[in-house]
Design a protein around this motif. Structure first.
Motif, PDB file in Angstrom:
ATOM      1  N   LYS A  18      -1.824   3.723 -10.156  1.00 28.94           N
ATOM      2  CA  LYS A  18      -2.808   2.782  -9.671  1.00 28.94           C
ATOM      3  C   LYS A  18      -4.057   3.528  -9.238  1.00 28.94           C
ATOM      4  O   LYS A  18      -3.992   4.702  -8.904  1.00 28.94           O
ATOM      5  CB  LYS A  18      -2.241   2.022  -8.474  1.00 28.94           C
ATOM      6  N   ASP A  88       4.066   3.023  -6.279  1.00 27.37           N
ATOM      7  CA  ASP A  88       3.842   1.589  -6.164  1.00 27.37           C
ATOM      8  C   ASP A  88       3.351   1.237  -4.755  1.00 27.37           C
ATOM      9  O   ASP A  88       3.736   0.235  -4.171  1.00 27.37           O
ATOM     10  CB  ASP A  88       5.130   0.818  -6.477  1.00 27.37           C
ATOM     11  N   LEU A  89       2.495   2.084  -4.215  1.00 27.18           N
ATOM     12  CA  LEU A  89       1.988   1.916  -2.863  1.00 27.18           C
ATOM     13  C   LEU A  89       0.740   1.044  -2.841  1.00 27.18           C
ATOM     14  O   LEU A  89      -0.014   0.974  -3.815  1.00 27.18           O
ATOM     15  CB  LEU A  89       1.655   3.286  -2.244  1.00 27.18           C
ATOM     16  N   THR A  90       0.528   0.410  -1.705  1.00 31.31           N
ATOM     17  CA  THR A  90      -0.696  -0.362  -1.511  1.00 31.31           C
ATOM     18  C   THR A  90      -1.856   0.591  -1.263  1.00 31.31           C
ATOM     19  O   THR A  90      -1.664   1.774  -0.953  1.00 31.31           O
ATOM     20  CB  THR A  90      -0.558  -1.309  -0.310  1.00 31.31           C
ATOM     21  N   ALA A  91      -3.070   0.073  -1.359  1.00 32.27           N
ATOM     22  CA  ALA A  91      -4.262   0.901  -1.142  1.00 32.27           C
ATOM     23  C   ALA A  91      -4.273   1.482   0.267  1.00 32.27           C
ATOM     24  O   ALA A  91      -4.670   2.633   0.482  1.00 32.27           O
ATOM     25  CB  ALA A  91      -5.522   0.064  -1.381  1.00 32.27           C
ATOM     26  N   LYS A  92      -3.800   0.685   1.239  1.00 41.41           N
ATOM     27  CA  LYS A  92      -3.776   1.151   2.627  1.00 41.41           C
ATOM     28  C   LYS A  92      -2.774   2.278   2.809  1.00 41.41           C
ATOM     29  O   LYS A  92      -3.044   3.267   3.501  1.00 41.41           O
ATOM     30  CB  LYS A  92      -3.428  -0.016   3.549  1.00 41.41           C
ATOM     31  N   GLU A  93      -1.610   2.165   2.186  1.00 43.47           N
ATOM     32  CA  GLU A  93      -0.601   3.206   2.301  1.00 43.47           C
ATOM     33  C   GLU A  93      -1.029   4.470   1.565  1.00 43.47           C
ATOM     34  O   GLU A  93      -0.714   5.594   1.993  1.00 43.47           O
ATOM     35  CB  GLU A  93       0.742   2.711   1.747  1.00 43.47           C
ATOM     36  N   CYS A 249      -4.616   3.370   9.164  1.00 45.41           N
ATOM     37  CA  CYS A 249      -3.996   3.053   7.877  1.00 45.41           C
ATOM     38  C   CYS A 249      -2.519   2.669   8.001  1.00 45.41           C
ATOM     39  O   CYS A 249      -1.836   2.502   6.987  1.00 45.41           O
ATOM     40  CB  CYS A 249      -4.107   4.254   6.928  1.00 45.41           C
ATOM     41  N   PRO A 251       0.402   0.133   8.812  1.00 45.17           N
ATOM     42  CA  PRO A 251       0.621  -1.320   8.944  1.00 45.17           C
ATOM     43  C   PRO A 251       1.371  -1.656  10.236  1.00 45.17           C
ATOM     44  O   PRO A 251       2.100  -0.814  10.772  1.00 45.17           O
ATOM     45  CB  PRO A 251       1.457  -1.669   7.704  1.00 45.17           C
TER      46      PRO A 251
END
Length: 462
Positions: A18, A88-93, A249, A251
């Motif tokens: 990503k 498969d991490l989010t943008a924040k992670e 960053c 959550p």
């Protein structure tokens, strides 16, 4: 006045990953914390850097070291996202992993630099008798003890990295390790005296030549010895900034959400304590360096001062260069010189001015300085201000000129702060002295009078 770009951006990739947030450095996106004494030392260091480009042959001791050197010529700018092929991490992670990776790489680079300083500077200078063991001990301080300290943190951080090269919970690890940074009190407090001694030794030909050849070598990355010795201080003040970024960053449901605030509070308190102790050491060092022409210049306010607001070069109305110190309780104008045994001394010029009696006046650009005309005033004088003292016979007015408008504003800001705080302190002292010397019987009379007035008021209302 003695008080790297890089930011997150989205970059497309042709790999099967990503788009990720990349950053070579966090220093451009983090707002520095206010650490006056530590920052002031760092600023004075940065002004002393001089780069040499002419090529000269190295002495045999250095030449052999250079050939076998494993120290990189340039820093590796690799990001966390460069170390993984897919995720498969989010943008924040992703951003969180980048910051933790920055923390880990920063430890590795600091360790490399501290080992370099020991192997390339300390040991050769001792072996070649360029400086004595005592002098090297004063300059390098407790630097050697910091290496295992940071190796410990690096080892802990690397153990946190899982099979997918991601770090889960980092808060407890930092919380447990941060108390080790109290060792920085000793190292940073030594820096002021170390810098002064190193500057003095640089006037010796063999020292100057050795340091110049080192700086011209590839392993130095164009940095001089003091830049390397200052790296631990720079690293210390970066920890709160990195922690804030990790926290930002993280959550809400993450396990670190509970521990990171405590870890941040702990590191901020440690940095504040190191800064306070360093400020006290800096103040004491410069107090010892003052040379008085007459006994009347030794005012109590200088001896009672625990820290410096600022210090640096200013010109007086005659164009003379002065080194001015704004101590906690006094403003001292000096002329820098050398002592009998070498080293810097500051000859006190005129009568020191207590801060609680100071008057400050901003002189608009183009105007001459009242108490005396600035030389060259006909061309337009800039960046000037005036200080004077009220209530002291020997005190006089001083019109002073800073190097630039920024320096002038810094001086004015520090002077205003010093004046307000000193006057508040004097008012509190006077109030406490008044209370301690008041006859207790007067309080009894006042109570009777107050009660009588209350009773009369109640009776009249009926």
């Amino acid at each position: 006045f003695s008080l790297s770009p890089g930011q997150f951006y989205l970059e497309p990739s042709n790999k099967r990953v990503k788009p990720v947030t990349k950053s070579n450095s966090l220093t451009g996106v983090i707002t520095p914390v206010k650490t006056p004494a530590l920052k002031r030392i760092g600023q004075s260091i940065s002004r002393s850097i001089s780069f040499r480009t002419e090529a000269r042959p190295l002495p045999p001791a250095l030449r052999s070291r250079q050939k076998a050197s494993s120290f990189p010529r340039r820093r590796n700018s690799q990001c966390w996202s460069d170390t993984v092929e897919s995720h498969d991490l989010t943008a924040k992670e992703i951003k969180r992993q980048e910051v933790i990776y920055e923390l880990t790489q920063g430890e590795r680079q600091l360790i490399d630099d501290l080992v370099l300083v020991k192997k390339v500077y300390y040991e050769p200078m001792l072996k070649l008798d360029i400086m004595t063991e005592s002098e090297l001990g004063q300059i390098f301080g407790t630097l050697d003890s910091l290496i295992p300290l940071h190796e410990d943190l690096l080892s802990r951080l690397e153990r946190l990295r899982g099979s997918e090269k991601t770090v889960g919970e980092v808060g407890p690890t930092l919380m447990n390790w941060f108390p080790c940074l109290e060792a920085y009190v000793t190292y940073c407090c030594n820096q002021v005296g170390a810098k002064s001694l190193l500057d003095h030794k640089k006037h010796e030909k063999k020292v100057e030549r050795f340091l110049r050849l080192c700086q011209e070598s590839s392993f130095s990355r164009k940095l001089d010895l003091w830049n390397f010795l200052d790296l631990p201080r720079s690293r210390l003040v970066k920890y709160p900034l990195l922690l804030k970024e990790i926290q930002k960053c993280t959550p809400p449901e993450h396990p670190d959400e509970d521990t990171l605030p405590d870890a941040l509070e702990l590191i901020q308190s440690i940095v504040a304590e190191v800064n306070r102790k360093t400020g006290e050491a800096e103040c004491q060092f410069y107090r010892r360096g003052l040379s008085y022409l007459e006994e009347g210049q030794r005012i109590n306010e200088i001896q009672l001062s625990r820290f410096l607001y600022c210090h640096g070069e200013l010109k007086n109305s005659k164009g003379q260069r002065l080194h001015v110190f704004l101590f906690e309780q006094a403003l001292v104008l000096t002329r820098p010189g050398e002592g009998k045994e070498g080293g810097h001394v500051f000859q006190v010029y005129k009568q020191p001015l207590p801060n609680d009696l100071l008057n400050l006046e901003d002189i608009p650009d183009g105007e001459a300085g009242g108490g005396g005309t600035f030389r060259g005033a006909f061309t337009g004088v800039r960046n000037c201000f005036r200080v004077s003292s009220r209530g002291r016979a020997k005190a006089s007015s001083h019109s002073l000129q800073a190097n630039d408008s920024f320096s002038k504003q810094q001086w004015i800001s520090c002077l205003r702060q010093a004046i307000v705080q000193s006057r508040d302190r004097s008012a509190q002292t006077s109030q406490s002295q008044l209370c301690s010397h008041t006859d207790p019987a007067l309080y009894h009379i006042a109570d009777i009078s107050l009660n009588s007035d209350t009773e009369m008021t109640e009776h009249a209302s009926r």
